[in-house]
Design a protein around this motif. Structure first.
Motif, mmCIF file in Angstrom:
data_model
loop_
_atom_site.group_PDB
_atom_site.id
_atom_site.type_symbol
_atom_site.label_atom_id
_atom_site.label_comp_id
_atom_site.label_asym_id
_atom_site.label_seq_id
_atom_site.Cartn_x
_atom_site.Cartn_y
_atom_site.Cartn_z
ATOM 1 N N VAL A 280 41.786 43.083 2.383
ATOM 2 C CA VAL A 280 41.393 41.612 1.893
ATOM 3 C C VAL A 280 42.653 41.204 1.082
ATOM 4 C CG1 VAL A 280 39.053 41.622 1.951
ATOM 5 C CG2 VAL A 280 40.041 42.234 -0.117
ATOM 6 N N PHE A 281 43.375 42.106 0.508
ATOM 7 C CA PHE A 281 44.569 41.937 -0.232
ATOM 8 C C PHE A 281 45.771 41.494 0.607
ATOM 9 C CE2 PHE A 281 42.792 44.780 -3.452
ATOM 10 C CZ PHE A 281 42.123 43.919 -4.482
ATOM 11 N N ALA A 282 45.671 42.069 1.931
ATOM 12 C CA ALA A 282 46.847 41.828 3.092
ATOM 13 C C ALA A 282 46.446 40.398 3.444
ATOM 14 C CB ALA A 282 46.430 42.823 4.107
ATOM 15 N N TYR A 283 45.342 39.797 3.563
ATOM 16 C CA TYR A 283 45.098 38.405 3.941
ATOM 17 C C TYR A 283 45.305 37.521 2.844
ATOM 18 C CZ TYR A 283 43.034 39.941 8.420
ATOM 19 O OH TYR A 283 42.698 40.371 9.890
ATOM 20 N N GLU A 284 45.166 37.742 1.605
ATOM 21 C CA GLU A 284 45.628 36.936 0.446
ATOM 22 C C GLU A 284 47.153 37.203 0.139
ATOM 23 O OE1 GLU A 284 42.865 36.236 -2.826
ATOM 24 O OE2 GLU A 284 41.315 37.362 -1.881
ATOM 25 N N ASP A 285 47.779 38.232 0.790
ATOM 26 C CA ASP A 285 49.019 38.328 0.191
ATOM 27 C C ASP A 285 49.301 38.722 -1.017
ATOM 28 O OD1 ASP A 285 51.886 38.675 0.912
ATOM 29 O OD2 ASP A 285 52.361 36.504 0.521
ATOM 30 N N ARG A 286 48.202 39.465 -1.623
ATOM 31 C CA ARG A 286 48.534 39.874 -2.941
ATOM 32 C C ARG A 286 49.171 41.272 -3.190
ATOM 33 N NH1 ARG A 286 42.575 38.918 -5.183
ATOM 34 N NH2 ARG A 286 43.058 40.411 -6.882
ATOM 35 N N LEU A 287 50.467 41.203 -2.946
ATOM 36 C CA LEU A 287 51.412 42.371 -2.989
ATOM 37 C C LEU A 287 51.131 43.353 -3.839
ATOM 38 C CD1 LEU A 287 53.160 42.738 -0.670
ATOM 39 C CD2 LEU A 287 55.283 42.143 -2.080
ATOM 40 N N PHE A 288 50.876 42.903 -5.349
ATOM 41 C CA PHE A 288 50.691 43.848 -6.614
ATOM 42 C C PHE A 288 49.296 44.673 -6.095
ATOM 43 C CE2 PHE A 288 47.746 44.646 -9.997
ATOM 44 C CZ PHE A 288 48.734 45.371 -10.743
ATOM 45 N N ASP A 289 48.552 44.049 -5.687
ATOM 46 C CA ASP A 289 47.140 45.012 -5.480
ATOM 47 C C ASP A 289 47.407 45.772 -4.203
ATOM 48 O OD1 ASP A 289 44.835 43.422 -7.273
ATOM 49 O OD2 ASP A 289 46.251 41.786 -6.167
ATOM 50 N N MET B 133 44.135 43.394 -12.841
ATOM 51 C CA MET B 133 42.854 43.585 -12.174
ATOM 52 C C MET B 133 41.701 42.571 -12.744
ATOM 53 S SD MET B 133 42.752 47.348 -10.722
ATOM 54 C CE MET B 133 44.008 48.081 -9.757
ATOM 55 N N ALA B 134 41.265 42.998 -13.867
ATOM 56 C CA ALA B 134 40.278 42.281 -14.554
ATOM 57 C C ALA B 134 40.743 41.220 -14.985
ATOM 58 C CB ALA B 134 39.767 43.079 -15.741
ATOM 59 N N GLY B 135 41.837 40.898 -15.381
ATOM 60 C CA GLY B 135 42.632 39.771 -15.669
ATOM 61 C C GLY B 135 42.442 38.622 -14.713
ATOM 62 N N TYR B 136 43.088 38.950 -13.662
ATOM 63 C CA TYR B 136 42.968 38.008 -12.432
ATOM 64 C C TYR B 136 41.642 37.692 -11.911
ATOM 65 C CZ TYR B 136 44.681 36.114 -7.886
ATOM 66 O OH TYR B 136 44.792 35.333 -7.046
ATOM 67 N N ARG B 137 40.617 38.786 -12.393
ATOM 68 C CA ARG B 137 39.111 38.361 -11.853
ATOM 69 C C ARG B 137 38.739 37.291 -12.658
ATOM 70 N NH1 ARG B 137 36.115 38.409 -7.505
ATOM 71 N NH2 ARG B 137 33.937 38.616 -8.005
ATOM 72 N N VAL C 7 36.613 43.575 -5.275
ATOM 73 C CA VAL C 7 37.177 44.480 -4.319
ATOM 74 C C VAL C 7 37.333 46.069 -5.293
ATOM 75 C CG1 VAL C 7 38.752 45.235 -2.777
ATOM 76 C CG2 VAL C 7 37.750 42.815 -2.543
ATOM 77 N N HIS C 8 38.174 45.610 -6.134
ATOM 78 C CA HIS C 8 38.389 46.891 -7.074
ATOM 79 C C HIS C 8 37.423 47.329 -7.608
ATOM 80 C CE1 HIS C 8 42.855 46.541 -6.469
ATOM 81 N NE2 HIS C 8 42.980 45.240 -7.252
ATOM 82 N N SER C 9 37.440 48.654 -7.713
ATOM 83 C CA SER C 9 36.294 49.271 -8.574
ATOM 84 C C SER C 9 36.028 48.890 -10.153
ATOM 85 C CB SER C 9 36.321 50.914 -8.496
ATOM 86 O OG SER C 9 35.538 51.498 -9.497
#
Length: 682
Positions: A114-123, A163-167, A281-283
């Motif tokens: 899903v990160f590939a689809y959202e273009d979230r390079l960091f993740d 990860m949690a911050g972006y959430r 998605v992230h644990s």
């Protein structure tokens, strides 16, 4: 971190993983794991390249479908027995010491889809870096499980702020509009749009989207209006100011975009911008196997269940404290957005094939100490969220619809559900007021089962100092909780005793057989079910998924459901076991364990349509918030319903010693409620 530097890190990792595929430095059986997982990573990177080049707009339906299946096929039930995502297989091949750890790594890497689809390079990049780091450890034949576990711990800990911050930001910031753009800018008659999310797409989502395309626009608008108006009326009934709010969180399952698009337009007319985020998605952001947000088909519920307690690999006191600090900082950074957030508007679905989990000894499990840490985190994080998104100022709404998977009667059931969702509020309000008048004469309510149902429970009601101005029960029509049909209260705990039993019930997607809970002074004293032959396995299932690792929970709610129309529909089509709790709770008396109905907003006055204040907003546990808030809340509220056919009676034990029956032999007998029985005769 700037995009250029992240692109460089990403490219370096991609190049390194390409090299790994050719190396033979790691011995078997681990080499096979790294080779297969590396192949998967490189495959997702190629998909990412194609998406950046506009492939999603140009690809044919068949091409998109084939690619979607390929990304998820390894964890589909037919392949799962030989997937590294399966902790049992991972341990069988990789050994007891490393199987669990590498199965976690494989699962975390799968988030790259899903990160590939959202273009979230960091993740994408940090998952690849963890993969390479652990691969490097295995280049040493003397690698220890502790080395690998440490790598996982520091990956989760070090990146929890991002990860949690972006959430947190995802939950309140309308500028994060990945899903909104898909919904509002796609041609929804072209079902290729479903593949733009990166979620797994089954025939169910395709069929649901196709069905909604057959409905006239006015019907779509009416469905959306029932949903959005329920949200708006929830603010009015709660005497909360919706004009202070700027955003609403929309949650749904893929296939309902036609209705969601109409709802977005209607919410915007109210001055509310949509916030739509994907289920975690992230644990580090997951809450066991629960999906909160939007999501597609679940490729394999057993896979989700197997990994629901992966946090056992890193959950300790230091991590909990770090994550709480991250949460606090993240909310502080978006405090203006959080303060103007109105709360969730949820579209639930039902009809999916019921899931009965298999409990695997190879899967991660929280230790008793970690269970207490998780409870502590849930409690303290709830306090943080409530400081920024104030409970007394927010609201919500929930509505449910069937999906195609329910079977050949789908269209009939769909029409019946629309009917149920739009029943006459005024009629039910009047009938339910009669029930409340009877209940308010009582000190206790006694509920008894029949025909094998062992329920025998006395519920203690609050004392009404001024019955002319006060009431114990809320008259619930179709606003926040669609469909119409219940009266509910938060009972006193002291003196609430007895047994709650139901022969079969589905709670949060899991089936329980012969669920039995004994209450003593309003708290769970014993519990059992018959899912497994082993009693301990049964207790573990309940403790993890109903008690959420708490040693006990209070009875937070007692309610009487009045939606006999929904019950008759369930009986007619034999779908009672498929209905969501949202509808099921209206089909008989129900009991919620956990927080009260008014958690986090007990001090906000609530009134019934007749003007009387509902004073039963606290119990002996929640009132402790005034001295020690950490003892007041549990972060859970699970409704358990006894269907009418298992119900013998509901009797009010009045203060003067008399008895007032509301239900006898599963039928309403209180004067003024006879209309509710008409559905049974239809």
């Amino acid at each position: 971190m700037n995009d250029e530097l992240m692109q460089e890190r990403f490219s370096l990792m991609r190049e390194r993983i390409s090299e790994i595929q050719k190396e033979e430095l790691v011995k078997e059986p681990y080499r096979d794991f790294f080779r297969k997982t590396g192949d998967f990573i490189l495959e997702i990177c190629q998909v990412h390249d194609r998406i950046r080049e506009g492939w999603l707009e140009k690809a044919s339906t068949e091409e998109l479908k084939e690619n979607n299946h390929k990304m998820y096929e390894d964890i589909l039930p037919e392949h799962y027995e030989e997937s590294y995502g399966n902790p049992a297989y991972a341990q069988k091949i990789l050994g007891r010491d490393f199987g669990q750890l590498l199965s976690f790594l494989y699962t975390e890497v799968r988030g790259m889809i899903v990160f590939a689809y959202e273009d979230r390079l960091f993740d994408m990049t940090v998952a690849m870096e963890l993969f390479v780091q652990i691969y490097n450890l295995f280049e040493d034949p003397e690698v220890s499980p502790k080395d690998v576990k440490d790598a996982i711990y520091w990956y989760v800990s070090d990146y929890s702020d991002e990860m949690a911050g972006y959430r947190v930001r995802e939950g309140v910031d309308p500028s994060l509009d990945f899903a909104v753009k898909i919904i509002c800018e796609s041609d929804l008659t072209d079902l290729r749009y479903l593949y733009k999310y990166g979620e797994y797409v089954s025939e169910n989502e395709l069929a649901m989207a196709a069905f909604l395309n057959t409905l006239p626009e006015e019907e779509i608008q009416a469905m959306a209006r029932t949903y959005t108006e329920g949200y708006r009326i929830g603010f009015i009934q709660g005497r909360k100011d919706i004009t202070k709010k700027k955003t609403v969180n929309i949650r749904f399952q893929l296939g309902f975009e036609k209705m969601v698009k109409a709802a977005i337009e209607q919410f915007r007319e109210m001055g509310l911008a949509p916030v739509i985020y994907r289920s975690a998605v992230h644990s580090v952001n997951k809450k066991q196997a629960h999906r909160i947000g939007y999501y597609g088909a679940i490729p394999n519920q057993q896979f989700d269940y197997d990994h629901k307690d992966d946090a056992a690999l890193y959950l300790d006191h230091e991590f909990v404290q770090r994550k709480l600090r991250v949460l606090q900082v993240a909310y502080e950074q978006v405090k203006e957005l959080a303060n103007t957030h109105g709360g969730p508007a949820c579209i639930e679905t039902f009809g999916e094939k019921p899931f009965v989990p298999v409990s695997k000894k190879e899967a991660c499990a929280l230790s008793p100490h970690q269970q207490k840490l998780q409870v502590s985190y849930d409690n303290e994080s709830g306090q943080i969220v409530n400081r920024y998104i104030k409970g007394e100022e927010r609201s919500f709404t929930i509505i449910a619809y069937p999906v195609k998977e329910i079977g050949e009667n789908f269209e009939e059931i769909f029409r019946e559900t629309v009917k149920i969702n739009t029943l006459d509020n005024q009629l039910y309000q009047k009938i339910q007021q009669n029930i409340i008048e009877a209940l308010d004469k009582g000190e206790y309510v006694r509920i008894k089962g029949r025909d094998g149902n062992e329920t025998d429970l006395r519920v203690h009601l609050h004392h009404l100092a001024d019955p002319g101005k006060q009431t114990n029960f809320e008259n619930c029509v179709a606003d926040v909780n669609i469909p119409v049909g219940e009266v509910f209260t938060s009972p006193l705990l002291q003196g609430t005793d007895g047994v709650l039993f139901v022969s079969k019930v589905f709670l949060n997607g899991l089936e329980y057989k012969d669920l039995k809970i004994r209450f003593q002074d309003g708290k769970i004293a014993e519990y059992s079910c018959r899912n497994f032959q082993d009693e301990e396995e049964n207790r573990k299932l309940i403790k993890e998924n109903i008690l959420y690792h708490h040693d006990t929970l209070p009875l937070g709610e007692f309610a009487i459901g009045t939606n006999t129309t929904a019950y008759v529909m369930a009986q007619k089509y034999q779908i009672g076991h498929l209905l969501p709790i949202l509808i099921a709770e209206k089909m008989g008396p129900h009991f919620a364990v956990g927080d009260t109905c008014y958690s986090w907003s007990e001090d906000t006055p609530v009134y019934n349509p007749d003007g009387r204040e509902i004073i039963a907003r606290d119990n002996e546990v929640s009132i402790q918030r005034k001295q020690d808030i950490s003892k007041a809340y549990f972060g859970c509220h699970t409704d358990i319903t006894i269907p009418y056919d298992e119900l013998d009676s509901i009797c009010v034990e009045a203060l003067d010693g008399s008895e007032i029956y509301i239900i006898r032999e599963g039928r309403f007998v209180l004067p003024g409620t006879e209309t509710l029985n008409e559905a049974f005769a239809s």
